[in-house]
Motif scaffolding. Structure first.
Motif, PDB file in Angstrom:
ATOM      1  N   GLN A 293       0.930  -1.405  -0.032  1.00  0.00           N
ATOM      2  CA  GLN A 293       0.114  -0.145   0.135  1.00  0.00           C
ATOM      3  C   GLN A 293       0.834   1.254   0.127  1.00  0.00           C
ATOM      4  O   GLN A 293       0.468   2.356   0.535  1.00  0.00           O
ATOM      5  CB  GLN A 293      -0.767   0.031   1.308  1.00  0.00           C
TER       6      GLN A 293
ATOM      7  N   LEU B 128       3.176   2.211   1.904  1.00  0.00           N
ATOM      8  CA  LEU B 128       3.414   2.752   3.225  1.00  0.00           C
ATOM      9  C   LEU B 128       4.375   3.533   3.183  1.00  0.00           C
ATOM     10  O   LEU B 128       4.142   4.709   4.299  1.00  0.00           O
ATOM     11  CB  LEU B 128       3.171   1.740   4.230  1.00  0.00           C
TER      12      LEU B 128
ATOM     13  N   ASN C 229      -2.117  10.861   4.358  1.00  0.00           N
ATOM     14  CA  ASN C 229      -3.380  10.802   5.013  1.00  0.00           C
ATOM     15  C   ASN C 229      -2.916   9.288   5.726  1.00  0.00           C
ATOM     16  O   ASN C 229      -4.272   8.808   6.335  1.00  0.00           O
ATOM     17  CB  ASN C 229      -4.388  10.223   3.811  1.00  0.00           C
ATOM     18  N   PHE C 230      -1.898   8.997   5.818  1.00  0.00           N
ATOM     19  CA  PHE C 230      -1.587   7.569   6.561  1.00  0.00           C
ATOM     20  C   PHE C 230      -1.048   7.868   7.919  1.00  0.00           C
ATOM     21  O   PHE C 230      -1.102   7.507   8.953  1.00  0.00           O
ATOM     22  CB  PHE C 230      -0.449   6.916   5.943  1.00  0.00           C
TER      23      PHE C 230
ATOM     24  N   ILE D 160      -0.929   6.144  13.092  1.00  0.00           N
ATOM     25  CA  ILE D 160      -1.424   5.476  12.078  1.00  0.00           C
ATOM     26  C   ILE D 160      -2.924   6.092  11.901  1.00  0.00           C
ATOM     27  O   ILE D 160      -3.724   5.636  12.905  1.00  0.00           O
ATOM     28  CB  ILE D 160      -1.368   3.949  11.950  1.00  0.00           C
TER      29      ILE D 160
END
Length: 203
Positions: free
Chosen positions: A136, A138, A180-181, A202
């Protein structure tokens, strides 16, 4: 791979060389040089120490500092947050995974290890190691070693948060997360400890 040894394995060669220097100096009766070599050996042990670390917050979904050092820059652009960390001689050089990473890619640009030079010159000529998480997207992490050739990332199938994932001594580490994480909890100028300091939560 580094596990729980007193010092990181990247420091073994220096320990052996300095220990031999101490023995030779004492055997030849060079007491002052032997003392200096012994002091260097002690400092080398300290610089390459490999401590166990536990996160400050163990109950929530968190992002941990990847390495010891001082945050010199925090930038936000194109939906990402990037933290730059300056790693000094006496900072622990063990790299730790800030979050879980189930798949990743590693690329390396071979170059020099300039330390006393302008930032622009170092960025163009120095070695650069890049870790890109495929899970994803990250996080991405870039290593800019400025002195030691021992900087590297370990070859492993995946990493869990706080797991040792590499080593770098003297230089800079830049780690980037999607905006946005991450709910960021650190500021420029903060001194952080890898695997212990909370970078953020998170979302």
């Amino acid at each position: 791979m580094t596990s729980t040894q007193f010092i990181a394995k990247e420091g073994y060669r220096g320990v052996v060389v300095l220990f031999i220097c101490v023995l030779v100096c004492w055997w030849l009766g060079w007491e002052f040089l032997g003392f200096l070599a012994f002091v260097c050996l002690v400092l080398w042990f300290y610089a390459f120490r490999n401590p166990e670390r536990l996160p400050e917050d163990r109950l929530n979904s968190i992002v941990l500092a990847p390495i010891d050092g001082k945050i010199t820059q925090i930038t936000s652009l194109e939906g990402s947050v990037c933290l730059c960390i300056k790693v000094g001689w006496f900072d622990v050089g063990v790299l730790r995974a800030p979050v879980d990473s189930l798949s990743y890619q590693i690329t390396k640009r071979n170059g020099l290890f300039l330390h006393f030079a302008q930032e622009g010159l170092k960025n163009r000529l120095n070695t650069k190691i890049v870790f890109s998480s495929d899970e994803q997207n990250l996080f991405d992490m870039e290593l800019f070693p400025e002195f030691f050739t021992s900087a590297r990332l370990y070859a492993k199938k995946d990493f869990i948060a706080n797991e040792r994932m590499g080593f770098m001594k003297l230089g800079s580490v830049c780690v980037k997360f999607p905006a946005n994480f991450l709910d960021l909890k650190v500021n420029v100028g903060d001194t952080i400890k890898g695997g212990e300091t909370l970078i953020g939560y998170i979302k």
